[in-house]
Design a protein around this motif. Sequence first.
Motif, PDB file in Angstrom:
ATOM      1  N   UNK A  57      -4.201  12.255  -2.080  1.00 27.93           N
ATOM      2  CA  UNK A  57      -4.053  12.420  -0.634  1.00 27.93           C
ATOM      3  C   UNK A  57      -4.139  11.043   0.034  1.00 27.93           C
ATOM      4  N   UNK A  58      -3.094  10.566   0.688  1.00 28.23           N
ATOM      5  CA  UNK A  58      -3.142   9.230   1.294  1.00 28.23           C
ATOM      6  C   UNK A  58      -4.015   9.147   2.542  1.00 28.23           C
ATOM      7  N   UNK A  59      -4.301  10.293   3.176  1.00 27.84           N
ATOM      8  CA  UNK A  59      -5.045  10.278   4.447  1.00 27.84           C
ATOM      9  C   UNK A  59      -6.533  10.376   4.196  1.00 27.84           C
ATOM     10  N   UNK A  79       0.835  -1.202   0.000  1.00 30.88           N
ATOM     11  CA  UNK A  79       0.000   0.000   0.000  1.00 30.88           C
ATOM     12  C   UNK A  79       0.869   1.251   0.000  1.00 30.88           C
ATOM     13  N   UNK A  80       1.960   1.220   0.768  1.00 23.64           N
ATOM     14  CA  UNK A  80       2.856   2.375   0.804  1.00 23.64           C
ATOM     15  C   UNK A  80       3.477   2.635  -0.565  1.00 23.64           C
ATOM     16  N   UNK A  81       3.938   1.570  -1.238  1.00 18.36           N
ATOM     17  CA  UNK A  81       4.568   1.757  -2.541  1.00 18.36           C
ATOM     18  C   UNK A  81       3.563   2.212  -3.593  1.00 18.36           C
ATOM     19  N   UNK A  82       2.380   1.590  -3.628  1.00 20.23           N
ATOM     20  CA  UNK A  82       1.380   1.969  -4.626  1.00 20.23           C
ATOM     21  C   UNK A  82       0.837   3.368  -4.369  1.00 20.23           C
ATOM     22  N   UNK A  83       0.621   3.689  -3.100  1.00 16.81           N
ATOM     23  CA  UNK A  83       0.158   5.039  -2.769  1.00 16.81           C
ATOM     24  C   UNK A  83       1.212   6.090  -3.118  1.00 16.81           C
ATOM     25  N   UNK A  84       2.480   5.746  -2.916  1.00 16.02           N
ATOM     26  CA  UNK A  84       3.562   6.678  -3.256  1.00 16.02           C
ATOM     27  C   UNK A  84       3.584   6.980  -4.749  1.00 16.02           C
ATOM     28  N   UNK A 121       1.043   7.026  -6.771  1.00 12.50           N
ATOM     29  CA  UNK A 121      -0.074   7.922  -7.084  1.00 12.50           C
ATOM     30  C   UNK A 121       0.207   9.314  -6.562  1.00 12.50           C
ATOM     31  N   UNK A 122       0.740   9.408  -5.337  1.00 15.64           N
ATOM     32  CA  UNK A 122       1.027  10.723  -4.754  1.00 15.64           C
ATOM     33  C   UNK A 122       2.076  11.472  -5.559  1.00 15.64           C
ATOM     34  N   UNK A 123       3.083  10.730  -6.056  1.00 14.35           N
ATOM     35  CA  UNK A 123       4.140  11.363  -6.856  1.00 14.35           C
ATOM     36  C   UNK A 123       3.746  11.513  -8.327  1.00 14.35           C
ATOM     37  N   UNK A 124       2.509  11.171  -8.648  1.00 17.43           N
ATOM     38  CA  UNK A 124       1.966  11.325 -10.001  1.00 17.43           C
ATOM     39  C   UNK A 124       2.718  10.489 -11.040  1.00 17.43           C
ATOM     40  N   UNK A 125       3.269   9.345 -10.564  1.00 21.92           N
ATOM     41  CA  UNK A 125       3.895   8.432 -11.520  1.00 21.92           C
ATOM     42  C   UNK A 125       2.832   7.721 -12.332  1.00 21.92           C
ATOM     43  N   UNK A 126       1.715   7.412 -11.687  1.00 20.08           N
ATOM     44  CA  UNK A 126       0.562   6.846 -12.380  1.00 20.08           C
ATOM     45  C   UNK A 126      -0.613   7.773 -12.126  1.00 20.08           C
ATOM     46  N   UNK A 127      -1.531   7.870 -13.070  1.00 23.56           N
ATOM     47  CA  UNK A 127      -2.680   8.772 -12.873  1.00 23.56           C
ATOM     48  C   UNK A 127      -3.622   8.243 -11.803  1.00 23.56           C
ATOM     49  N   UNK A 128      -4.162   9.140 -10.960  1.00 23.91           N
ATOM     50  CA  UNK A 128      -5.085   8.762  -9.888  1.00 23.91           C
ATOM     51  C   UNK A 128      -6.391   8.234 -10.439  1.00 23.91           C
TER      52      UNK A 128
END
Length: 728
Positions: free
Chosen positions: A154-156, A132-137, A139-146
Motif C-alpha cells: 500500500x503506497x499510502x 519513489x514512484x518507480x520503486x513503489x510501483x 512493490x505494488x505490482x509484486x515485481x519485487x517482494x515487499x
Amino acid sequence: MFRQFRRRWWGVPLWLALVLMPLSGMLSVKLPLPDGPVYLLFLPVTLTVALLMVFDWAALPGITLAIFWHYLTIFSPGQALICCTLFICGISSCWLGYRIWAGRQWGATPGTQGLGVMRLLWIGLLLPTLLVFLLQTMVTLKIVPASLSIFNRNPLTLRTLINYQAILISCIAILPLYYVAIRCFRHGRYFSRQVNLLRQQIAENVSQVEIRIWLVWLTMLVIVLMVLHSREQNQAISDFALLLLLPTMLWAAARFGYLLSALAWSLVLILLYQFRTQPELSLHLAVNTTSLLIWSLILYFIGINGVRQRRLIKKSREAALVDPVVDLPNLRALQAMLAQQASSTLCFLRIPDLDRLSRTWGLDLRIEYKRRLAAHLQPLLQPKEEIYHLPGFALALRLDKATHEKRIEQISAHSDRYSLRWQGLPLQPDIGISYCHVVPPVNNLPRLLGQLSEMAEVSLHSHQPESLQQDNMHAQRQAKEKLAQLDEVQQALDNERFVMLAQRIEGLRGDDYHELLLRLVDAQGEQLTPAHFLPIVQEFGLTWEMDRWVLQHALSFIDRCRVRLPAMRFAINIHAASLYRPYFVSDLEQLLKQYQVEPWQLILEISEAAGNMNFSAGYRTINRLRRLGCRIAIDNFGTGYASYLQLKTLQADMLKIDGSFIQNMLHSPLDYQIIESICRVARLKRMQIVAGCVESDAVAAALRGLGIDYLQGFAISEPQPLTSLAER
C-alpha cells in the motif's frame, strides 16, 4: 593517458562509482519500525547525482554497474536488473531535463546564483519523486517482494512518506558534501578555490572569534544530540535540543554564507542519523524528518540570498568607486586608496581648456579626452598606482612616494605630447601639473585637491610641474593672490561694485554711438581696468556672468533714459565663450523684450580671437544675432594669425582695427599700408570700419582721408560715467 583516465567512462568515473557506492550504502541510515524498515538517509541517490554533476554522462556506466551490484545483493538477478533499469531511467530522464535547461552551467557548484530554483526542481524534487514512484510501483505490482523492499504494498502509508523524505533530504542537504568531495578528488586545485570561495561568502564584519564560537557551540550541540539519540529515555530532551540546531545553522547561513553552512549541515545530518538507533513511532519520525527537510530548504535559501545580497552590496560599493561615464576611479576611490597606503605622491592634472572646448563640442569631447589621456598615461604607472577621475576638467594620479621625482617629469613630458583628434581637428590643450606628498590620514582631501588645482594653474604659466611643499612659497602666494582676485570679482558681481564708462565714437556721417567700458571698484575705491580682472574672469569661467551683468545694466539704462536719449546706441564687448552658450541668443532676446529695447541699438563687439578656432557653433550664433537685428563688430582686427581668413568666412557688420596699428600709422609706412589694405578688404565685404586709439588730430585727419567710418580715442572723446550721459 592519465588525463583520459580521469575523463573517460572506463576511468575515474567508473571506479569511483564502484568504490563509493558501497560506502554510501553503509552511510545510509536504515531504521527498523514495527511495520517495517525505513531509510532516514539514502545516499546512493546523492552519489549518482554528484557523479553526474562532475563527470556528466561519462559517469552513467559506472553508476549502472554500481546500482546493479547493489540490487544484486538484495534481489534475484532478474529483479535486480529490473530495479536497476528503472533506477537508471529515472536518473537519466531527470538529468537530461536538467542538462537541457542548465546548458553549459550543468556542472556548477551547488548554490550557484541563477541555478538554485531549477536545480532544486529537477534534482531535489522531480528526481526523488520519480524514483519513489518507480520503486513503489514495482512493490505494488509484486515485481519485487515487499519483504525485501523498504516499501509496502500500500503506497499510502507513513513508511512511504518517510522513505520519500529520506531521498529528498539526501538530494537537497547531502549533495553539496558529495559534490565538493568528488570535485576535490578529481582536481587538486579545486579545494583551494573552494576555500577562497568560502572566504568570499563570509560577511565582512565576521571575525575569527565569531567563527570559533560558532564551531565550538555546534560541536557541543551535535555531541549532546548524538548522546541523546542513542538513549531511548531521553527522546523529549532530544527533540528540544534538536530545535537548537535551527538558530545555530541560521546563524551560519546568514553570516558565513551558503557553502560553509551547507557543508556543515551535511556533516551534522550524517552524524546525527548515524546515532539514531532507537525505534520510534512512525508519526513522530515523519514529523522530525519533515522538520529537517524544511530546515534544509530554509538554510539553502537564506544562505543563497545572504551571499547574493553581500555580492550586490559589494558590487554597488565597487560601482560607487568608479565613474560610470569616464570609467575611471573617482574621488571616493582615491580617498580610500590614500588611507590604505603608508605614503603616496598625489599628482594633479588640470586642463582648463576642456571647459571651453566642451561648451563648443559638447561633453562627449571632455569625456573622451579624459579617458584617452588616462590610457595614454597608464603605461607609466606601476602596480597599485591608478589614475582617478575628478569632477570638471581635472585628473589625479596616485604614485608611490619612493619613485616620484623622475616619474613626475616623465608624466609631464608624456602629457605634453598627447593630442586628441576630434572630428578631424587636432586638439592639444595645455595641461598644468602639480604634486605633493601625503601620509594617512588625509582628513580633508577636497581642500588639498583645491590647493593642488591652484598650483596646477601656476604650472600652466611656468610650463613645469609645481610642488605643493613649504619651499614653494612663491607659487603658493601667486595661487592665493589669484583666488583673492576671483573672490573680489565675485563680490563685485554680487554687490554691484562694477561701474560702466561710456566713450563716444564719432561717426563721419553724424551717426555717433558710445562704447561701454567696464571698471571694477576695489576695496580702496580705486577703479581697475579690465586688464586686471578679465584674465581671472576668463580663467574661472565667469564670462557669461560678466556679459549678462553688462547687458542687463546697459539695457536698463536705455529703458530709463529713452526720453532724454532717444535712439541711443551702445557698443558692448562680448566674450567669445558666450557665443558658444546654447541659449545665448534666446537670453539676449528675452532681455531686449524685458527692457523694450530695439536690437539695432546694440553693437556687439567680438574679439577676433572668437574666430581663431573654426567652430560652427560660434558662427551660427553670430548669424542668429544679425537676423535678430543686432550689429556685429569684429574687435582688435589685425592681431591674430588668421585675420584675413576669418574675415573671408565670418559675416559681420563692422570691423574695428587694432589700436597698435593706429598709433604708429604716421611713423610706420608698413602700419599705414596694413590699415589701407584692411579698409579695401572691409569695403569688399561691405563692412563699416572703426579706428580705435585715435589720440591726435593728425591721426584723425589721416584716417578720415582713408575713408574710415568711425573714430574712437582720446582725441575724439574721453570715457565718462554712463550716468553723466543722462545728466547732460
